[in-house]
Enzyme design. Structure first.
Site, PDB file in Angstrom:
ATOM      1  N   GLY A 169      39.182  71.552  51.367  1.00 10.53           N
ATOM      2  CA  GLY A 169      38.635  72.846  51.570  1.00 10.53           C
ATOM      3  C   GLY A 169      39.653  73.837  51.082  1.00 10.53           C
ATOM      4  CB  SER A 170      43.069  74.019  49.618  1.00  7.28           C
ATOM      5  OG  SER A 170      42.749  73.514  48.141  1.00  7.28           O
ATOM      6  CG  ASN A 171      39.931  75.034  45.025  1.00 12.50           C
ATOM      7  OD1 ASN A 171      40.516  76.047  44.401  1.00 12.50           O
ATOM      8  ND2 ASN A 171      40.154  73.874  45.102  1.00 12.50           N
ATOM      9  CG  LEU A 193      25.746  63.740  38.005  1.00 13.33           C
ATOM     10  CD1 LEU A 193      26.922  64.447  37.217  1.00 13.33           C
ATOM     11  CD2 LEU A 193      24.887  62.480  37.245  1.00 13.33           C
ATOM     12  CG  ASN A 237      33.247  71.038  39.490  1.00 11.17           C
ATOM     13  OD1 ASN A 237      33.427  71.221  40.714  1.00 11.17           O
ATOM     14  ND2 ASN A 237      33.841  70.161  38.484  1.00 11.17           N
ATOM     15  CG  HIS A 279      37.858  68.653  36.066  1.00 14.42           C
ATOM     16  ND1 HIS A 279      37.460  67.456  36.814  1.00 14.42           N
ATOM     17  CD2 HIS A 279      38.662  68.018  35.161  1.00 14.42           C
ATOM     18  CE1 HIS A 279      37.861  66.383  36.412  1.00 14.42           C
ATOM     19  NE2 HIS A 279      38.880  66.792  35.186  1.00 14.42           N
ATOM     20  CG  ASP A 324      34.501  66.608  35.208  1.00 14.62           C
ATOM     21  OD1 ASP A 324      34.190  67.517  36.225  1.00 14.62           O
ATOM     22  OD2 ASP A 324      34.860  65.422  35.455  1.00 14.62           O
ATOM     23  CD  GLU A 372      42.139  72.897  41.543  1.00 19.41           C
ATOM     24  OE1 GLU A 372      42.034  72.951  42.826  1.00 19.41           O
ATOM     25  OE2 GLU A 372      42.208  71.865  40.922  1.00 19.41           O
TER      26      GLU A 372
HETATM   27  C1  GRF Z   1      40.182  70.385  43.823  1.00 19.72           C
HETATM   28  O1  GRF Z   1      41.564  69.870  42.943  1.00 19.72           O
HETATM   29  C2  GRF Z   1      39.269  70.493  42.604  1.00 19.72           C
HETATM   30  O2  GRF Z   1      39.610  70.875  41.294  1.00 19.72           O
HETATM   31  C3  GRF Z   1      38.260  69.328  42.600  1.00 19.72           C
HETATM   32  O3  GRF Z   1      38.501  68.856  43.970  1.00 19.72           O
HETATM   33  C4  GRF Z   1      39.680  69.244  44.414  1.00 19.72           C
HETATM   34  C5  GRF Z   1      39.213  70.083  45.793  1.00 19.72           C
HETATM   35  O4  GRF Z   1      40.396  70.401  46.831  1.00 19.72           O
HETATM   36  N1  GRF Z   1      37.361  69.321  42.019  1.00 19.72           N
HETATM   37  P1  GRF Z   1      39.779  71.190  48.111  1.00 19.72           P
HETATM   38  O5  GRF Z   1      39.027  70.714  48.817  1.00 19.72           O
HETATM   39  O6  GRF Z   1      39.522  72.637  47.485  1.00 19.72           O
HETATM   40  O7  GRF Z   1      41.284  71.320  48.565  1.00 19.72           O
END
Ligand code: GRF
Length: 214
Positions: free
Chosen positions: A17-19, A95, A110, A112, A153, A182
């Protein structure tokens, strides 16, 4: 004076969940065109659930078998209940059902952890991506934001950020460095994307026709 409403995004994933956290914090600290209205996790044990609690964002857990309901139906229900305009994937390893893309009229993004179109496709997720990048001898890698289609992707690339590989770097170290980029790339790319949608919202409001967005 009337102000344009912020579009409501949902973040879908099953990772740390860091993003999701970066998106929530970016909204709190900046005047972005969207707010994080919902976090959706496909695992009740995933770190992204803790992020929802910590950031005080509504959480929906859609863990299979999900009362026998197909994921697409469960997603449609929460998307409608929370009036979501844009779905943002972050750590969703499967997917996405075409039905979900259709419900949102294609407004699904998304992130990646590599420079697409390289190092993408089925099986290219998590640490596997970084191992493949190192094994290839590539000198640079990065992160990509793209529109989600029915293929892994694929879809229009909206933004990328690059870093150089360091000599002898491990895949876990590389993964950590890519995650760092990211966290600034995704909030900014989502803001640019959402702003590109706003003229359509304004037009529909001006003409008094049904709003394009919920
Ligand atoms: C990230 O590296 C993203 O690029 C990929 O999944 C990962 C998710 O990481 N699609 P987080 O859960 O957001 O830390």
């Amino acid at each position: 004076m009337t102000s344009t409403p912020k579009l409501r995004i949902a973040v879908l994933g099953s990772g740390t969940g860091s993003n999701a956290r970066a998106l929530c914090r970016a909204c709190a600290e900046n005047d972005l065109a969207y707010s994080v209205a919902l976090i959706v996790s496909t695992s009740e044990k995933a770190g992204i659930c803790d992020v929802a609690h910590e950031e005080r964002v509504s959480l929906a857990i859609l863990e299979p078998p999900n009362n026998g309901k197909p994921l697409a139906d469960a997603l449609e229900q929460v998307i409608c209940e929370h009036a979501i305009d844009v779905l943002v994937l972050a750590g969703f390893m499967r997917l996405l059902p075409q039905k979900t893309i259709d419900v949102l009229h294609g407004r699904v993004l998304n992130i990646h952890p590599a420079l697409l179109p390289d190092f993408g496709g089925q099986g290219m997720f998590g640490i596997h991506v970084h191992e493949a990048v190192i094994a290839s001898g590539a000198t640079e890698t990065g992160a990509t934001i793209h529109v989600v289609t029915g293929d892994y992707d694929k879809g229009e690339i909206l933004a990328q950020s690059k870093i150089r590989l360091l000599p002898g770097e491990s895949s876990t170290d590389l993964q950590a460095r890519v995650k760092t980029i990211e966290h600034s790339l995704y909030p900014a790319a989502v803001d640019t994307y959402v702003r590109s949608l706003l003229p359509f919202l304004a037009d529909s409001q001006k003409s008094g026709s049904k709003p394009v967005f919920s």
